[in-house]
Write a protein that holds these residues in place. Structure first.
Motif, mmCIF file in Angstrom:
data_model
loop_
_atom_site.group_PDB
_atom_site.id
_atom_site.type_symbol
_atom_site.label_atom_id
_atom_site.label_comp_id
_atom_site.label_asym_id
_atom_site.label_seq_id
_atom_site.Cartn_x
_atom_site.Cartn_y
_atom_site.Cartn_z
ATOM 1 N N VAL A 164 -2.007 5.480 2.164
ATOM 2 C CA VAL A 164 -3.192 4.613 2.122
ATOM 3 C C VAL A 164 -3.224 3.620 3.277
ATOM 4 C CG1 VAL A 164 -4.376 2.810 0.788
ATOM 5 C CG2 VAL A 164 -3.443 4.834 -0.379
ATOM 6 N N GLY A 165 -2.080 3.026 3.599
ATOM 7 C CA GLY A 165 -2.047 1.942 4.584
ATOM 8 C C GLY A 165 -2.637 2.323 5.934
ATOM 9 N N PHE A 179 0.851 -1.198 0.000
ATOM 10 C CA PHE A 179 0.000 0.000 0.000
ATOM 11 C C PHE A 179 0.884 1.245 0.000
ATOM 12 C CE2 PHE A 179 -2.221 -3.277 2.516
ATOM 13 C CZ PHE A 179 -3.336 -3.448 1.725
#
Length: 630
Positions: free
Chosen positions: A188-189, A184
Motif C-alpha cells: 500500500v505505501g 502501511f
C-alpha cells in the motif's frame, strides 16, 4: 506549423504589466504555476526512494532492479517527448489551455500508476506522467515570464527553479512514512506515494483556475481586446489592494503576430550558424542527463542491493542527496557570474567527473561503507548540480532570441534522450546483475560523460558572464535590420525622446548615464577581490530538471536597471524628507512592500553602499549629509 498573419497593432500591455506593484495576483502566479517544480522534485525523489520496496516480495507488483531502471528511462523519454509536443502546442493554442491540460495529464497518469499490477502497466503510465511533466516546462516557463513584472522576474525565476530541491527534500521525508510497515502494508505505501502526487496536482489545478491567459500571448495572436480586458481586471485588483493609483505605463510597442518556429528551423540555425555552440549544448546536456538520471532513479536500489540498506531507511539517504544538490548551485551560483562561465562550468564538470570515477574505483574494490558512499555521492552532486544547472543556462544564453525557448526544449529533449534514457536503463541492468564491477563500470561511463562536457566547455565555451544576450547571440531579426546600426540607435533614441521637452530630454540623458554608472559599479563591486568568491545564487541558479525558458532576460534587463535606479532615488528622497528613521518606517514611506520579494532590502543595501543614504545603526537610516552620530 504555420501561423495566421494578423494586422500590426500598437499596445501598452507589456508596459502595463511590468509597471504593476507586487501583489496577491503575483503570489497566485508563483503558487499556481511555480509549485510544479516542487511537485517535480517530489515526484522524482519519492519514486527513487520507494523503488527498492517495489522489488521486494509482498509489494504487490513483480519488479526487478532492471525494471526500475527501465521505468525511469521511460519516464525521462516521456518528459522529452512532452517538452517537444506541448512546447509547440503552447505557442499555438495558448499558455493557460496547455498548462491546464499538461497538469491534468500528470494527475491522471500518476494516480493510475498507483494501481500498477505489472511492469508493462507501470511503464505505460510512467511514460504518460513524464509527458505531463515535460509539457509543464514549456507552458509554465512561458506564462511565468510573461506575467511577472520585469523588475522581479530574475529573482522569482531563481527561487522557483531552486524549489525543485525543496520538493525533493519533502519527497524524502514523505517516503519515510509511506515505507513504514507499521503505518502501511508493504503493498500500500508505495501506491500512496504516487497518489500523493495526484492529490497535490489537483490542489495546484484549483489555484490555476484563477490564473489568466497571458495577455502577451493574446495580443500577439490577434486577440488584443481580450488582452486589454484581462489587464484591466488585474489593474483593478491591484488598485483595490494597494489603495493607490498606478504609475503611468511606459512606451507602447507595435507588434505583428509571430510565426511559430519549427524544430527543423532551430536545428538548422544551431548547426549551420552556431555549430560549435550546438556541440557544446549537446555535450553538456548528455553528460549531466546520463549521470543525474542514472543515480537519481537508481540510488535506492544501489543502497538496498549493495549496502544492505532497508527500503524503509532509503529516504534518509535521499534527503542527504537532495541537500547536496540544493546547496551546490545555491553556494556556487555567484561564481558563474564573477569568476566566469568557462572556468566554473568546466570546473564543476571535471570535479564531478573525478569524484564519480573515485566512487567507481572504491565501489569496484569493495572499499566503500554506506556512510562513505553517501558522503561521496552528496559531494559529487554538490558540484554536478551546479554543472547541470549551467547546461540549461548555457543553451538559454548562446542562441538567438527567436530560437531560444524552443532551442532549450530541443537540446533538453535530444540531450536527455541520449543521456537520460540510457543512464537509468543501463544502471538498472548493472544493478540487477549484482556484480559490483558492472555497477562501477556504470559510474565510469557517467564520469566519462561529465568529463566530455568539461572538455567541450573548454573548447567551445562562451564568455557570457554579465553580457547582454544580444551581445552573445544577436537576434535574427536584428541582423536583418543591421544595414545601418548608427541610424538604428538614433531612431531608438528619437522614439524615446519624442514629445519630451528640452528639460525632459536632459533628465532622460542624466538618468541613462546614472543607470550605466550604477550598473558598472555594481558589476565591479561584485567581481572585486575576494568578494567574487562569495557564496550565493548569482544569476545561474537553475533546476537540473527544468528546461528554463529565459529568453526574456536581456529584453528586460534595462527595465530592471531603471526600476532599481528609481527605487534608490525614492529612498534618497524619503531619507532627505524624513531624517533618520527606522527601516520599517522608510519602507512604509516609499511603499517598499509593493516592490516585490527582497527588492526593498536590496535597494537599501545598494543605496547605503553608494553613499546615497546613511546607516546610523542596525535599524536607523537617514540622509547621507546628516552628521549626527549613531
Amino acid at each position: 506549423m504555420e501561423a495566421t498573419e494578423v494586422r500590426a497593432i500598437r499596445t501598452q500591455v507589456p508596459a502595463r504589466l511590468d509597471r504593476l506593484p507586487w501583489s496577491r495576483f503575483h503570489w497566485r502566479i508563483v503558487i499556481g504555476l511555480g509549485a510544479v517544480w516542487i511537485l517535480d522534485g517530489l515526484e522524482v525523489t519519492i519514486v527513487g526512494a520507494i523503488a527498492s520496496r517495489m522489488t521486494e516480495r509482498g509489494s504487490g507488483i513483480d519488479l526487478t532492479a532492471a525494471d526500475i531502471g527501465t521505468a525511469a528511462a521511460i519516464y525521462v523519454a516521456g518528459a522529452c517527448l512532452g517538452a517537444l509536443i506541448f512546447g509547440q502546442l503552447t505557442d499555438r493554442y495558448g499558455r493557460k489551455k496547455l498548462f491546464m491540460i499538461t497538469l491534468m495529464i500528470y494527475v491522471i497518469a500518476t494516480v493510475l500508476t498507483a494501481l500498477a499490477f505489472a511492469p508493462w502497466y507501470l511503464f505505460l503510465f510512467r511514460f504518460l506522467t513524464g509527458m505531463g511533466i515535460g509539457g509543464e516546462y514549456a507552458a509554465i516557463n512561458s506564462a511565468i515570464d510573461e506575467l511577472i513584472p520585469a523588475r522581479n522576474r530574475g529573482q522569482v525565476d531563481l527561487a522557483i527553479n531552486g524549489s525543485y530541491w525543496l520538493g525533493s527534500a519533502i519527497g524524502s521525508v514523505a517516503a519515510l512514512a509511506l515505507l513504514s510497515t507499521a503505518l502501511f502494508p508493504m503493498h500500500v505505501g508505495w501506491r500512496l506515494a504516487f497518489g500523493i502526487g495526484g492529490v497535490l496536482g489537483v490542489a495546484i489545478m484549483l489555484v490555476r483556475r484563477n490564473v489568466p491567459e497571458s495577455p502577451r500571448w493574446l495580443f500577439i495572436h490577434g486577440r488584443e481586446e481580450e488582452a486589454e480586458r484581462i489587464v484591466d481586471q488585474i489593474e483593478a485588483e491591484v488598485r483595490q489592494e494597494t489603495g493607490k493609483e498606478l504609475a503611468p505605463p511606459g512606451a507602447s510597442i507595435t507588434i505583428r503576430q509571430r510565426d511559430v518556429i519549427p524544430f527543423r528551423e532551430i536545428a538548422r540555425v544551431a548547426m549551420q550558424r552556431y555549430p560549435r555552440r550546438a556541440i557544446l549544448g549537446l555535450a553538456l546536456f548528455i553528460g549531466q542527463a546520463f549521470l543525474y538520471n542514472a543515480v537519481t532513479f537508481d540510488l535506492g536500489t544501489i543502497l538496498s542491493g549493495f549496502f544492505g540498506v532497508a527500503s524503509g531507511a532509503v529516504p534518509y539517504f535521499m534527503a542527504i542527496f537532495a541537500l547536496g544538490n540544493f546547496l551546490g548551485p545555491l553556494l556556487l551560483g555567484r561564481l558563474f557570474d564573477t569568476v566566469g562561465r568557462i572556468p566554473m562550468i568546466s570546473g564543476t564538470y571535471f570535479v564531478s567527473a573525478g569524484l564519480t570515477a573515485l566512487i567507481a574505483v572504491l565501489f569496484m574494490n569493495g572499499s566503500l561503507t554506506t556512510a562513505s558512499f553517501m558522503t561521496l555521492v552528496a559531494l559529487t552532486f554538490f558540484f554536478a548540480s551546479a554543472g547541470a544547472s549551467s547546461a540549461y543556462l548555457t543553451v538559454s544564453e548562446v542562441f538567438p532570441m527567436e530560437t531560444r525557448a524552443l532551442a532549450i526544449s530541443l537540446f533538453f529533449a535530444v540531450g536527455t534522450a541520449i543521456g537520460g534514457i540510457t543512464g537509468p536503463a543501463l544502471f538498472g541492468q548493472f544493478i540487477h546483475s549484482g556484480n559490483p564491477s558492472l555497477v562501477a563500470l556504470g559510474f565510469f561511463i557517467g564520469a566519462a560523460a561529465m568529463a566530455l562536457g568539461g572538455v567541450a566547455e573548454l573548447a567551445f565555451g562562451v564568455r557570457a558572464e554579465q553580457q547582454s544576450l544580444e551581445n552573445i547571440a544577436m537576434p535574427l531579426t536584428a541582423e536583418e535590420a543591421e544595414a545601418d546600426p548608427a541610424q538604428q540607435a538614433v531612431l531608438v533614441r528619437a522614439g524615446r525622446e519624442a514629445g519630451l521637452s528640452e528639460e525632459g530630454r536632459r533628465q532622460l540623458h542624466e538618468r541613462d548615464e546614472r543607470i550605466q554608472l550604477r550598473s558598472a559599479r555594481r558589476r565591479d563591486w561584485e567581481r572585486s577581490g575576494l568578494r567574487r568568491f562569495r557564496p550565493g545564487p548569482g544569476n545561474s541558479f537553475y533546476s537540473p530538471g527544468m528546461a528554463a525558458t529565459t529568453g526574456t532576460t536581456s529584453r528586460y534587463a534595462a527595465m530592471a536597471d531603471r526600476d532599481r535606479d528609481q527605487e534608490i532615488e525614492d529612498l534618497a528622497r524619503a531619507a532627505d524628507q524624513q531624517g533618520p528613521v527606522s527601516r520599517d518606517k522608510l519602507e512604509q514611506v516609499v511603499g517598499g512592500r509593493w516592490w516585490g520579494p527582497g527588492r526593498f532590502g536590496a535597494a537599501l543595501r545598494e543605496a547605503v553602499r553608494e553613499g546615497v543614504i546613511k546607516r546610523f545603526s542596525d535599524d536607523k537610516y537617514g540622509p547621507a549629509d546628516d552628521n549626527r552620530s549613531s
